[in-house]
Scaffold this motif. Structure first.
Motif, short mmCIF file in Angstrom:
data_model
loop_
_atom_site.label_atom_id
_atom_site.label_comp_id
_atom_site.label_asym_id
_atom_site.label_seq_id
_atom_site.Cartn_x
_atom_site.Cartn_y
_atom_site.Cartn_z
N ASN A 66 0.85 -1.19 0.00
CA ASN A 66 0.00 0.00 0.00
C ASN A 66 0.88 1.24 0.00
O ASN A 66 1.81 1.35 0.81
CB ASN A 66 -0.91 -0.01 1.23
CG ASN A 66 -1.98 1.06 1.18
OD1 ASN A 66 -1.71 2.24 1.34
ND2 ASN A 66 -3.22 0.63 0.96
N THR A 67 0.60 2.18 -0.92
CA THR A 67 1.37 3.42 -0.99
C THR A 67 0.42 4.62 -1.03
O THR A 67 -0.68 4.54 -1.56
CB THR A 67 2.27 3.47 -2.23
OG1 THR A 67 1.46 3.43 -3.41
CG2 THR A 67 3.25 2.30 -2.26
N ILE A 68 0.89 5.74 -0.46
CA ILE A 68 0.18 7.01 -0.51
C ILE A 68 1.12 8.04 -1.12
O ILE A 68 2.20 8.29 -0.59
CB ILE A 68 -0.25 7.48 0.89
CG1 ILE A 68 -1.19 6.47 1.56
CG2 ILE A 68 -0.93 8.84 0.81
CD1 ILE A 68 -2.58 6.43 0.99
N ASP A 69 0.72 8.61 -2.25
CA ASP A 69 1.57 9.58 -2.96
C ASP A 69 2.97 9.03 -3.20
O ASP A 69 3.97 9.75 -3.10
CB ASP A 69 1.65 10.89 -2.18
CG ASP A 69 0.33 11.63 -2.15
OD1 ASP A 69 -0.44 11.48 -3.12
OD2 ASP A 69 0.05 12.35 -1.18
N GLY A 70 3.05 7.74 -3.48
CA GLY A 70 4.33 7.11 -3.78
C GLY A 70 5.12 6.69 -2.56
O GLY A 70 6.17 6.06 -2.69
N GLY A 71 4.65 7.06 -1.35
CA GLY A 71 5.37 6.71 -0.13
C GLY A 71 4.84 5.44 0.51
O GLY A 71 3.67 5.06 0.33
N ASN A 82 3.13 2.95 2.85
CA ASN A 82 2.00 3.04 3.77
C ASN A 82 1.71 1.67 4.38
O ASN A 82 0.58 1.30 4.60
CB ASN A 82 0.77 3.59 3.06
CG ASN A 82 -0.35 3.94 4.02
OD1 ASN A 82 -0.12 4.56 5.04
ND2 ASN A 82 -1.57 3.52 3.69
N ASN A 83 2.78 0.91 4.60
CA ASN A 83 2.64 -0.43 5.16
C ASN A 83 3.09 -0.45 6.62
O ASN A 83 4.06 0.21 7.00
CB ASN A 83 3.49 -1.43 4.37
CG ASN A 83 3.05 -1.52 2.93
OD1 ASN A 83 2.06 -2.15 2.61
ND2 ASN A 83 3.81 -0.89 2.04
N GLU A 131 0.93 -5.21 6.94
CA GLU A 131 -0.38 -4.89 6.39
C GLU A 131 -0.48 -3.38 6.23
O GLU A 131 0.44 -2.65 6.60
CB GLU A 131 -1.49 -5.39 7.31
CG GLU A 131 -1.45 -4.76 8.70
CD GLU A 131 -2.46 -5.36 9.65
OE1 GLU A 131 -3.19 -6.26 9.23
OE2 GLU A 131 -2.53 -4.92 10.80
N GLU A 132 -1.58 -2.92 5.68
CA GLU A 132 -1.77 -1.48 5.51
C GLU A 132 -1.67 -0.76 6.85
O GLU A 132 -2.27 -1.20 7.84
CB GLU A 132 -3.14 -1.23 4.87
CG GLU A 132 -3.44 0.25 4.67
CD GLU A 132 -4.88 0.45 4.25
OE1 GLU A 132 -5.34 1.59 4.29
OE2 GLU A 132 -5.52 -0.54 3.85
N ARG A 133 -0.95 0.33 6.91
CA ARG A 133 -0.70 1.03 8.16
C ARG A 133 -2.01 1.43 8.85
O ARG A 133 -2.86 2.09 8.27
CB ARG A 133 0.14 2.27 7.89
CG ARG A 133 0.57 3.02 9.13
CD ARG A 133 1.56 4.09 8.77
NE ARG A 133 2.78 3.52 8.24
CZ ARG A 133 3.67 4.19 7.52
NH1 ARG A 133 3.44 5.44 7.22
NH2 ARG A 133 4.77 3.60 7.08
N GLY A 134 -2.15 1.02 10.08
CA GLY A 134 -3.31 1.39 10.88
C GLY A 134 -4.59 0.63 10.58
O GLY A 134 -5.62 0.91 11.18
N ARG A 135 -4.53 -0.34 9.70
CA ARG A 135 -5.78 -0.98 9.26
C ARG A 135 -6.54 -1.65 10.40
O ARG A 135 -7.72 -1.45 10.57
CB ARG A 135 -5.49 -1.99 8.16
CG ARG A 135 -6.67 -2.89 7.86
CD ARG A 135 -6.51 -3.65 6.59
NE ARG A 135 -6.82 -2.81 5.45
CZ ARG A 135 -8.06 -2.54 5.04
NH1 ARG A 135 -9.09 -3.01 5.71
NH2 ARG A 135 -8.28 -1.77 4.02
#
Length: 262
Positions: free
Chosen positions: A188-193, A195-196, A202-206
């Motif tokens: 999982n990435t947010i704006d290319g960064g 987010n794991n 797993e996805e950060r904070g999921r």
């Protein structure tokens, strides 16, 4: 001496392979999209050296390029959003079209020029459809309309990934499986960064911590399930690639009221 030469040749070969892979990966971006196409005349013959101008409807930012000898052009590194495309060539009337750019995709705009009087413009009113004809990956884009309008329980934007082909819930903790592979093997990435979540993969904070990226902050995201290019690597499952909203010339904002009542 021979062993040193052999090692040097091997290192040189590996470096050439890495440069080639990097060049291929640059054709696609994790945070932006592109517009490409071919400039032709009314008979279908290519028109070389045509000037292509791409203007963002949100910010009025302008990107320009010149079509090659084969009439093809490409404008990369465009933020997702609506754009107008203008094509000009000597002895032809100008061509203008509206189109939409989405993250990770190259929108096709083929301009057909006609021999017209000076100053005359051929304008295409409808937006060019987003059909992926250039990449052999299996990806689905969830755009701003879907994020804003579709109902969701919990305002966790990544849950919309369940609407994509091959996605199913993985257990009772909110993980998502793509193609039957464990949700712990996704990226999982947010704006290319990144987010794991490093500890649980797993996805950060999921499932175990409060989430920091609001649904209102996400503009759109792309779900890659198979055959994706090199920059989306690192995972055996799916790759969820999101971009957040950015500023525009118009004042805008959003508000919502969230209540959970028995």
């Amino acid at each position: 001496m021979k062993q040193n030469l052999k090692a040097l040749r091997t290192a040189t070969g590996l470096m050439m392979v890495l440069l080639l892979v990097a060049g291929i990966a640059a054709a696609q971006s994790a945070t932006a999209g592109a517009i490409s196409g071919t400039v032709t005349d009314q008979t279908g013959a290519v028109v070389p050296n045509a000037k292509v101008t791409v203007t963002s409807n949100a910010t009025n930012a302008v990107s320009e390029t010149v079509a090659g000898v084969n009439g093809e052009f490409r404008v990369s590194n465009l933020s997702p959003g609506k754009y107008s495309v203008t094509v000009n060539a000597a002895n032809f009337g100008a061509y203008k079209a509206a189109t939409l750019v989405e993250v990770g995709l190259s929108t096709r705009v083929d301009a057909r020029l006609s021999v017209s009087a000076a100053g005359e413009i051929v304008q295409v009113v409808d937006e060019a459809p987003l059909v992926n004809t250039e990449h052999h990956d299996f990806s689905t884009n969830v755009n701003q309309t879907s994020i804003n309008e579709l109902p969701i329980n919990g305002r966790r934007w990544s849950n919309f990934a369940l609407l994509t082909p091959g996605a199913t819930p993985d257990g009772d903790f909110g993980l998502i499986s793509f193609r039957g592979i464990s949700g712990l093997l996704n990226n999982n990435t947010i704006d290319g960064g990144d987010n794991n979540q490093a500890f649980f993969s797993e996805e950060r904070g999921r499932t175990r911590a409060s989430y920091v990226i609001s649904q209102s902050a996400v503009r759109e995201f792309q779900v890659n399930t198979s055959n994706y290019s090199a920059e989306y690597g690192r995972s055996a499952g799916g790759v969820v690639n999101a971009v957040t909203k950015s500023g525009s010339n118009q004042f805008h904002g959003s508000a919502f009221w969230y209540i959970r009542d028995n």
